[in-house]
Every structure is written in C-alpha cells, then in structure tokens.
Design an enzyme around this catalytic site. Structure first.
Site, PDB file in Angstrom:
ATOM      1  N   LEU A  23       0.845  -1.189   0.000  1.00 46.70           N
ATOM      2  CA  LEU A  23       0.000   0.000   0.000  1.00 46.70           C
ATOM      3  C   LEU A  23       0.883   1.243   0.000  1.00 46.70           C
ATOM      4  CD1 LEU A  23      -2.484  -1.263   2.731  1.00 46.70           C
ATOM      5  CD2 LEU A  23      -3.027  -0.949   0.304  1.00 46.70           C
ATOM      6  N   THR A  24       0.941   1.920  -1.120  1.00 51.82           N
ATOM      7  CA  THR A  24       1.752   3.134  -1.222  1.00 51.82           C
ATOM      8  C   THR A  24       1.153   4.222  -0.346  1.00 51.82           C
ATOM      9  OG1 THR A  24       2.527   2.610  -3.440  1.00 51.82           O
ATOM     10  CG2 THR A  24       2.553   4.929  -2.808  1.00 51.82           C
ATOM     11  N   ALA A  56       5.270  -0.856  -2.107  1.00 55.15           N
ATOM     12  CA  ALA A  56       6.163  -0.839  -3.263  1.00 55.15           C
ATOM     13  C   ALA A  56       7.382   0.034  -2.961  1.00 55.15           C
ATOM     14  CB  ALA A  56       5.419  -0.308  -4.479  1.00 55.15           C
ATOM     15  N   GLN A  98       8.016  -5.587  -1.415  1.00 53.89           N
ATOM     16  CA  GLN A  98       7.761  -5.540  -2.849  1.00 53.89           C
ATOM     17  C   GLN A  98       8.839  -4.697  -3.541  1.00 53.89           C
ATOM     18  OE1 GLN A  98       4.539  -3.218  -4.833  1.00 53.89           O
ATOM     19  NE2 GLN A  98       3.683  -5.243  -5.300  1.00 53.89           N
ATOM     20  N   HIS A 175       7.426  -6.969  -8.345  1.00 56.74           N
ATOM     21  CA  HIS A 175       6.238  -6.232  -8.791  1.00 56.74           C
ATOM     22  C   HIS A 175       6.190  -6.235 -10.315  1.00 56.74           C
ATOM     23  CE1 HIS A 175       2.939  -3.593  -8.872  1.00 56.74           C
ATOM     24  NE2 HIS A 175       3.395  -2.564  -8.192  1.00 56.74           N
ATOM     25  N   GLY A 176       5.320  -7.083 -10.856  1.00 52.89           N
ATOM     26  CA  GLY A 176       5.136  -7.152 -12.308  1.00 52.89           C
ATOM     27  C   GLY A 176       3.773  -6.669 -12.735  1.00 52.89           C
ATOM     28  N   TYR A 180       3.704  -0.883 -14.375  1.00 51.93           N
ATOM     29  CA  TYR A 180       5.087  -0.477 -14.142  1.00 51.93           C
ATOM     30  C   TYR A 180       6.049  -1.263 -15.047  1.00 51.93           C
ATOM     31  CZ  TYR A 180       2.921   2.046 -10.329  1.00 51.93           C
ATOM     32  OH  TYR A 180       2.114   2.891  -9.601  1.00 51.93           O
ATOM     33  N   ARG A 227       3.857 -10.454  -8.288  1.00 55.25           N
ATOM     34  CA  ARG A 227       2.540  -9.823  -8.441  1.00 55.25           C
ATOM     35  C   ARG A 227       2.290  -9.500  -9.910  1.00 55.25           C
ATOM     36  NH1 ARG A 227      -0.255  -4.435  -5.562  1.00 55.25           N
ATOM     37  NH2 ARG A 227      -2.005  -5.614  -4.731  1.00 55.25           N
TER      38      ARG A 227
END
Length: 366
Positions: A23-24, A56, A98, A175-176, A180, A227
C-alpha cells in the site's frame, strides 16, 4: 471461516489467510528512507503468523515514480526498514518487501540529473505524473532502454534483494503489475521492441524471468512472490492477447515454484462503503482464469468483502485474500474480521503524504 484456517506458504506456516498487500503511502523522506512512523504503522497491523507485504519500494533512483516513496538501495534506507521488520517480527508476523521499478510512470524531475524515465519502447503514457515540485504534469516520452541498460536494471534488482535481506525481511515480491516496468515489457501496447526482449510472448516475458533469476541468486525461490495484474489498464497498459500472455507467464512461474502468485482483481466500492453494505466480486475472476496454470498458493487482491473472500476461498480459486483500504483503516483487521466486528472507514484524504494522521491513529478494538 476459511479466512482463519492455516496455510503453508513456502517455509512459512501462516495462521490465517488475511494478507496486508503493498500500500503506497508516500510518507518516506526525500531520500527514500521509511517514515519514522512506519515501524508503528506496520507493527500495529502485524499478527502472529500473518503475512504483510511491504509497500512498493524502488530498487534504484531510476525506479522512482512518485514523491516520498521508500527505497531499498542505500544504507540509510536499509536501516529504516530494519526498524519496520523488527516491529513486525516482535508480533510474530511474516513480512515480504515488494521490489519496484516504475519504468515510464515517472518524470525527469524525479530522476538523477533530470534524465528521462525509461521503458521498453519510446511510447508516452496518457495521463499525468506526480512530481515533488510541479504537482501533476503530463508524462514525458520515455527513453527506450538499450540492452546494456536492461542488464544494469537486472543488477539493481539483485542488489535490492540483497538489501532487503539485510533489512530483515522474510522474502520479497517482484512487482510485475499496475503498469510499471516489468508489465511494460510484458504487454505489447508498451513493448514495440524487435530484439530479444520484444515481439513474441517469450521475448516480452524475458525480463521478468531474468529479474526472477537475479533475485533467486539472493533468496531461495520459496521466499520470492510475484505480483501480476492481467487485464489491468492502469498506467495506460494493454495487451492484444492477455490470456495467452499470462497463461504462459503463470505456467512458467508455477514451474519455478515461487512462494506465491499475487493477482489483482478489479476494484469494487466495498472498501469505501460501510461494512457489509456491498458484497464485492462474487468470485475471483482473474484468479479463476489462471488458477489451472499455477499450482502454488494464489493471493487475490481487489475489493473483497468478508463474504466474497470466503466465497472465493471455498471455491478454491484462491488461497489468500489481500485487503487494501480496510487494512489502512483497521490496524486490527484480522481480529475484526474474525469477530464480525464493525470496520473503521478509510479517510482517502490522508492516503498519501503527511504524518501520523490517517496512518497510525486509527482506533483498535478495546
């Protein structure tokens, strides 16, 4: 309740299936050091045998796309994260980090020496970048990465993975998703390359699996999650044949025997509604589609209510459910879900930036 049945994920024996997803919150320092309140925030949300995936976190200065997001590439950042993992482990929790590179979803004002953001191809995204000095401004046309530059990014992932281990995390999530860098390589709207990183599905997936190999030089594969967000158009992303693409990717990830696959479902209004007033998705549709291709544990994220989470778990389409906004507003979310207690509502005005307000001050059950 299936949400509160145990589950083995890699080497970890989880006590329940309620996951805190990345959670950013944009509360780090300008140098990417986690907020001094971050240890309190994560510690509040940690439970015995519960899985937390840290927000992230950029693997390099180049990987940053928003102001005040944390990094994992300097000694000061590692020291800040050590306080966080210590707080989570004191509660008996398991915490992954992440690893993040935003690619073209950035702006030159965030980059070293004002360089352009990077991407597989020079395709400008629609929409606006978030900048520290100018507010929202249109995205720029990114620099198309040369092969030698891609190799440097792979090395940055390897180094970030090593720093995450030094910081005391139990594993990492690649993080895929969410439009991004790695998803920009995967999908053909953003990947126009004609070399070994473009064209075929296998070539477009090459970077994801080279990053996975690099991270696996640091971490056992059973401590690495991935992800993905098939059918996601966040960040102006799209593919002409997502089912073919993600069937291939998930099958390969299954063969690799990663710790878990984290899939993002479509959002519903449940997270911002009063508890129980909206049921959310009836089943995890994306997870249902790709479940046959992946034999390991699957986390689904995206607007679940307690009822729809139970439904998905009973249907065996997923193994764990990630609750985003409810975890922001409820530091004791697993307990509230188990008791059927009312939930605090999240204050969206405090999601990004700021200090303790809307971060560590949400009430717990007595």
């Amino acid at each position: 309740m299936r949400l509160f049945s145990p589950l083995k994920v890699g080497p970890f024996n989880l006590e329940h299936r309620v996951v805190m997803p990345p959670l950013t919150r944009m509360r780090a320092s300008a140098d990417g050091v986690p907020s001094p309140f971050a240890a309190v925030y994560y510690g509040q949300r940690a439970t015995e045998g519960g899985l937390i995936i840290g927000e992230a976190t950029q693997i390099s200065r180049q990987g940053q796309g928003y102001p005040q997001t944390p990094g994992i590439f300097t000694a000061a950042q590692v020291a800040g994260w050590q306080e966080v993992t210590r707080a989570v482990h004191e509660k008996g929790g398991v915490m992954f980090l992440q690893l993040w590179h935003v690619g073209r979803i950035s702006h030159s004002s965030l980059q070293e020496n004002g360089a352009l953001p990077v991407a597989p191809s020079a395709v400008r995204p629609a929409g606006n970048a978030f900048t520290p000095s100018f507010g929202r401004v249109p995205f720029e046309t990114p620099h198309a990465l040369e092969v030698v530059e891609i190799q440097k990014i792979i090395s940055d992932y390897r180094n970030a993975a090593a720093h995450a281990k030094e910081a005391g995390f139990d594993g990492v999530e690649v993080h895929g998703a969410n439009g991004y860098l790695l998803q920009q390589f995967l999908e053909d709207k953003t990947n126009r390359r004609i070399d070994s990183y473009g064209g075929t599905v296998e070539n477009r997936a090459r970077l994801l699996f080279e990053v996975l190999d690099a991270v696996a030089e640091v971490w056992p594969i059973e401590r690495i999650g991935v992800r993905l967000s098939p059918y996601c158009q966040v960040g102006d992303i799209e593919d002409s044949n997502p089912e073919e693409l993600y069937s291939y990717v998930t099958e390969r990830l299954s063969v690799e025997r990663i710790s878990y696959l984290h899939l993002i479902e479509s959002q519903t209004s449940w997270a911002t509604a009063s508890a129980g007033s909206v049921k959310g998705p009836s089943l995890a549709s994306v997870a249902s589609l790709f479940r046959p291709h992946f034999t390991g544990p699957i986390i689904a994220s995206g607007g679940f209510s307690p009822d729809s989470a139970e439904e998905a778990l009973k249907a065996d389409t997923v193994d764990m459910i990630a609750f985003g906004r409810p975890f922001i507003a409820n530091p004791d979310l697993p307990r509230r879900l188990q008791l059927g207690a009312a939930l605090n509502l999240a204050d969206s005005s405090t999601f990004y930036g700021g200090g303790e307000k809307g971060y560590t001050d949400y009430p717990r059950l007595v």
